[in-house]
Design a protein around this motif. Structure first.
Motif, PDB file in Angstrom:
ATOM      1  N   ARG A  77       0.853  -1.191   0.000  1.00 47.92           N
ATOM      2  CA  ARG A  77       0.000   0.000   0.000  1.00 47.92           C
ATOM      3  C   ARG A  77       0.882   1.232   0.000  1.00 47.92           C
ATOM      4  O   ARG A  77       1.768   1.360   0.824  1.00 47.92           O
ATOM      5  N   TRP A  78       0.633   2.133  -0.945  1.00 51.21           N
ATOM      6  CA  TRP A  78       1.445   3.352  -1.052  1.00 51.21           C
ATOM      7  C   TRP A  78       0.540   4.565  -0.968  1.00 51.21           C
ATOM      8  O   TRP A  78       0.297   5.241  -1.964  1.00 51.21           O
ATOM      9  N   PRO A  79      -0.017   4.888   0.212  1.00 57.40           N
ATOM     10  CA  PRO A  79      -0.876   6.071   0.304  1.00 57.40           C
ATOM     11  C   PRO A  79      -0.069   7.346   0.183  1.00 57.40           C
ATOM     12  O   PRO A  79       1.110   7.358   0.486  1.00 57.40           O
ATOM     13  N   LEU A  80      -0.745   8.417  -0.229  1.00 60.92           N
ATOM     14  CA  LEU A  80      -0.083   9.708  -0.348  1.00 60.92           C
ATOM     15  C   LEU A  80      -0.164  10.434   0.982  1.00 60.92           C
ATOM     16  O   LEU A  80      -1.195  10.968   1.347  1.00 60.92           O
ATOM     17  N   TRP A  81       0.942  10.429   1.726  1.00 59.80           N
ATOM     18  CA  TRP A  81       1.037  11.153   2.999  1.00 59.80           C
ATOM     19  C   TRP A  81       1.931  12.352   2.741  1.00 59.80           C
ATOM     20  O   TRP A  81       3.090  12.194   2.401  1.00 59.80           O
ATOM     21  N   LEU A  89       3.594  -1.048   6.537  1.00 53.42           N
ATOM     22  CA  LEU A  89       4.067  -2.390   6.844  1.00 53.42           C
ATOM     23  C   LEU A  89       2.924  -3.337   7.147  1.00 53.42           C
ATOM     24  O   LEU A  89       3.083  -4.554   7.058  1.00 53.42           O
ATOM     25  N   LEU A  90       1.772  -2.811   7.520  1.00 54.34           N
ATOM     26  CA  LEU A  90       0.609  -3.624   7.861  1.00 54.34           C
ATOM     27  C   LEU A  90      -0.468  -3.457   6.800  1.00 54.34           C
ATOM     28  O   LEU A  90      -0.428  -2.527   5.997  1.00 54.34           O
ATOM     29  N   PRO A  91      -1.478  -4.364   6.791  1.00 56.61           N
ATOM     30  CA  PRO A  91      -2.551  -4.244   5.795  1.00 56.61           C
ATOM     31  C   PRO A  91      -3.314  -2.931   5.942  1.00 56.61           C
ATOM     32  O   PRO A  91      -3.308  -2.320   7.014  1.00 56.61           O
ATOM     33  N   PRO A  92      -3.992  -2.495   4.878  1.00 55.80           N
ATOM     34  CA  PRO A  92      -4.826  -1.291   4.966  1.00 55.80           C
ATOM     35  C   PRO A  92      -5.916  -1.471   6.017  1.00 55.80           C
ATOM     36  O   PRO A  92      -6.303  -2.592   6.349  1.00 55.80           O
ATOM     37  N   GLU A  93      -6.426  -0.353   6.543  1.00 60.53           N
ATOM     38  CA  GLU A  93      -7.436  -0.411   7.588  1.00 60.53           C
ATOM     39  C   GLU A  93      -8.698  -1.137   7.138  1.00 60.53           C
ATOM     40  O   GLU A  93      -9.404  -1.724   7.952  1.00 60.53           O
ATOM     41  N   ASP A  94      -9.002  -1.089   5.820  1.00 59.74           N
ATOM     42  CA  ASP A  94     -10.221  -1.729   5.339  1.00 59.74           C
ATOM     43  C   ASP A  94      -9.986  -3.165   4.876  1.00 59.74           C
ATOM     44  O   ASP A  94     -10.898  -3.806   4.354  1.00 59.74           O
ATOM     45  N   HIS A  95      -8.773  -3.694   5.079  1.00 58.33           N
ATOM     46  CA  HIS A  95      -8.480  -5.074   4.694  1.00 58.33           C
ATOM     47  C   HIS A  95      -9.233  -6.030   5.633  1.00 58.33           C
ATOM     48  O   HIS A  95      -9.264  -5.820   6.851  1.00 58.33           O
ATOM     49  N   PRO A  96      -9.856  -7.094   5.110  1.00 61.92           N
ATOM     50  CA  PRO A  96     -10.631  -8.014   5.953  1.00 61.92           C
ATOM     51  C   PRO A  96      -9.832  -8.597   7.117  1.00 61.92           C
ATOM     52  O   PRO A  96     -10.370  -8.743   8.219  1.00 61.92           O
ATOM     53  N   LEU A  97      -8.555  -8.912   6.886  1.00 61.49           N
ATOM     54  CA  LEU A  97      -7.757  -9.492   7.960  1.00 61.49           C
ATOM     55  C   LEU A  97      -7.510  -8.484   9.077  1.00 61.49           C
ATOM     56  O   LEU A  97      -7.561  -8.827  10.262  1.00 61.49           O
ATOM     57  N   TRP A  98      -7.265  -7.218   8.702  1.00 53.31           N
ATOM     58  CA  TRP A  98      -7.048  -6.183   9.718  1.00 53.31           C
ATOM     59  C   TRP A  98      -8.342  -5.907  10.474  1.00 53.31           C
ATOM     60  O   TRP A  98      -8.332  -5.725  11.703  1.00 53.31           O
ATOM     61  N   SER A 291      11.467  -1.858  22.261  1.00 59.93           N
ATOM     62  CA  SER A 291      10.735  -2.554  21.204  1.00 59.93           C
ATOM     63  C   SER A 291      10.221  -1.495  20.246  1.00 59.93           C
ATOM     64  O   SER A 291       9.734  -0.443  20.682  1.00 59.93           O
ATOM     65  N   LEU A 292      10.322  -1.777  18.953  1.00 59.92           N
ATOM     66  CA  LEU A 292       9.771  -0.877  17.940  1.00 59.92           C
ATOM     67  C   LEU A 292       8.724  -1.663  17.169  1.00 59.92           C
ATOM     68  O   LEU A 292       9.053  -2.650  16.513  1.00 59.92           O
ATOM     69  N   LEU A 293       7.474  -1.232  17.264  1.00 60.56           N
ATOM     70  CA  LEU A 293       6.356  -1.964  16.675  1.00 60.56           C
ATOM     71  C   LEU A 293       5.854  -1.260  15.415  1.00 60.56           C
ATOM     72  O   LEU A 293       5.828  -0.024  15.363  1.00 60.56           O
ATOM     73  N   PRO A 294       5.408  -2.030  14.412  1.00 62.14           N
ATOM     74  CA  PRO A 294       4.943  -1.417  13.159  1.00 62.14           C
ATOM     75  C   PRO A 294       3.488  -0.983  13.185  1.00 62.14           C
ATOM     76  O   PRO A 294       2.825  -0.991  12.161  1.00 62.14           O
ATOM     77  N   LEU A 295       2.976  -0.603  14.342  1.00 60.51           N
ATOM     78  CA  LEU A 295       1.597  -0.126  14.426  1.00 60.51           C
ATOM     79  C   LEU A 295       1.498   1.271  13.839  1.00 60.51           C
ATOM     80  O   LEU A 295       2.262   2.163  14.207  1.00 60.51           O
TER      81      LEU A 295
END
Length: 305
Positions: A77-81, A89-98, A291-295
C-alpha cells in the motif's frame, strides 16, 4: 452524542504540537483508498528458442521470482502522505484481515469510541493515535499498576482519556497542548467517562511543562509517558520524560517511521532527520529496554531500567 461534543462537531482548527510547531498529519483509521499503480507489461511477439531442460528450469525459476516480486510490489500500500509516497508495513485499515484483528481484540470504552469518531471528522483528525495503539498503552499502564502518566500532544484528548481510564481513581494524567480549542472536543467525553478529575491539561509548550515538573521534584515519579508531538524537539522530550519516569516505567514515542522517510540517509526535512536520530539514540541507550512496533506509523517503546 454528548451535547457539548455535538456543539463542537465540525469546527475547524489547526493542530499544533506542544512545542508550538504544526504537526504533520499521518493516516490513522481513515477511509484512505489503497493506491496502486498498474503494472504495464509489454508483450513482444517473437520466436522462442528451444531450451535445454536445465535452461528451462532456470528460466522458469527466474519467471516465478519476477512474478513473486511483482506481486509483492503490487500488494504493498502506497498512500499519499504529505508530498511523497510512503510504505505501510501492515494491511490497509479496510483489509478483511485487519478488520478481523480489530474485531477480535478491541475493547473500546464508549466514550473513547465517540471521541475517536468525532476527532476523525475534524480537520487533520486522522493524525491522532490509533485505537489499537491506545489500547496497548492503556494495557501496559494497567500491567505496571501506573498512577501517574505524561501525555505530550493532547490534540482532542483521545490519548489522555485512554490513559485516564487505565489509571486508578487517584491517578493523574498530565497532558500538554498549546492550542486551547481541540481539547474542548474531548472534555465532555472526559466528563462522561467520569475521569475529568484525573486529567491535568497544561496549555503551554511541552518542554516548559516538563521543566516545571522536574523543578518541582517530580523526577522518577511517573509511570508512563507518551510522546506524540513535534519531531524537532523529540530528543529533548525523550530525555526529560526519561528523567521523570521511575525505573520500570514505559516511554512510548509515536510516528517513529515517519512514513518511511527514516530510510533516507539524507532526510528531506528536519522532522525526518530528528526522528531518524532519535531512533538511533534509543537503539544505543543502555538505560532502557526497547521494542519498535509497526503499528500505524511506528510505535517505539522504551522500558526504563
Amino acid at each position: 452524542m454528548v451535547p457539548e461534543a455535538a456543539a463542537l462537531k465540525g469546527r475547524a482548527w489547526t493542530r499544533w504540537s506542544p512545542a508550538g510547531a504544526l504537526v504533520r498529519s499521518r493516516p490513522c483509521h481513515s477511509s484512505t483508498r489503497d493506491l496502486r499503480r498498474p503494472l504495464l507489461i509489454r508483450v513482444m511477439a517473437q520466436r522462442v528458442p528451444r531450451l535445454s531442460v536445465p535452461a528451462a528450469l532456470a528460466l522458469g525459476s527466474a519467471a516465478l521470482g519476477a512474478a513473486f516480486a511483482a506481486g509483492l510490489l503490487l500488494g504493498k500500500r502506497w498512500p499519499l502522505w504529505g508530498s511523497g509516497r510512503q510504505q505501510r508495513l501492515l494491511p490497509p485499515e479496510d483489509h478483511p484481515l485487519w478488520q478481523y484483528l480489530l474485531s477480535r481484540s478491541m475493547r473500546e470504552h464508549p466514550a473513547l469510541r465517540t471521541l475517536r469518531l468525532l476527532t476523525l471528522e475534524q480537520p487533520q483528525g486522522d493524525s491522532m493515535m490509533t485505537c489499537e495503539q491506545a489500547q496497548l498503552l492503556a494495557n501496559l499502564a494497567r500491567l505496571i499498576k501506573a498512577k501517574k502518566a505524561l501525555d505530550l500532544g493532547t490534540f482532542t484528548g483521545y490519548s489522555a482519556l485512554a490513559l485516564a481510564l487505565a489509571l486508578p481513581d487517584a491517578g493523574r494524567v498530565v497532558t500538554c497542548e498549546v492550542n486551547a480549542e481541540p481539547p474542548e472536543l474531548g472534555r465532555p467525553l472526559w466528563r462522561q467517562a467520569e475521569v475529568e478529575q484525573k486529567i491535568d491539561l497544561r496549555l503551554q509548550p511541552a518542554l516548559q511543562t516538563l521543566d516545571e515538573l522536574l523543578a518541582a521534584g517530580e523526577a522518577g515519579t511517573f509511570d508512563v509517558a507518551v510522546v506524540d508531538a513535534d519531531k524537532e524537539n523529540c530528543a529533548a522530550y525523550y530525555e526529560r520524560c526519561l528523567q521523570l519516569l521511575r525505573p520500570g516505567g514505559v516511554l512510548a514515542v509515536l510516528r517513529v517511521l515517519w512514513g518511511g522517510e527514516v530510510l533516507q540517509h539524507q532526510p528531506r526535512n528536519k522532522a525526518a532527520e530528528c526522528v531518524r536520530n532519535l531512533n538511533e539514540r534509543i537503539l544505543r541507550d543502555a538505560r532502557v529496554y526497547i521494542s519498535l512496533l509497526p503499528l500505524d506509523d511506528g510505535l517505539s517503546l522504551a522500558f526504563k531500567i
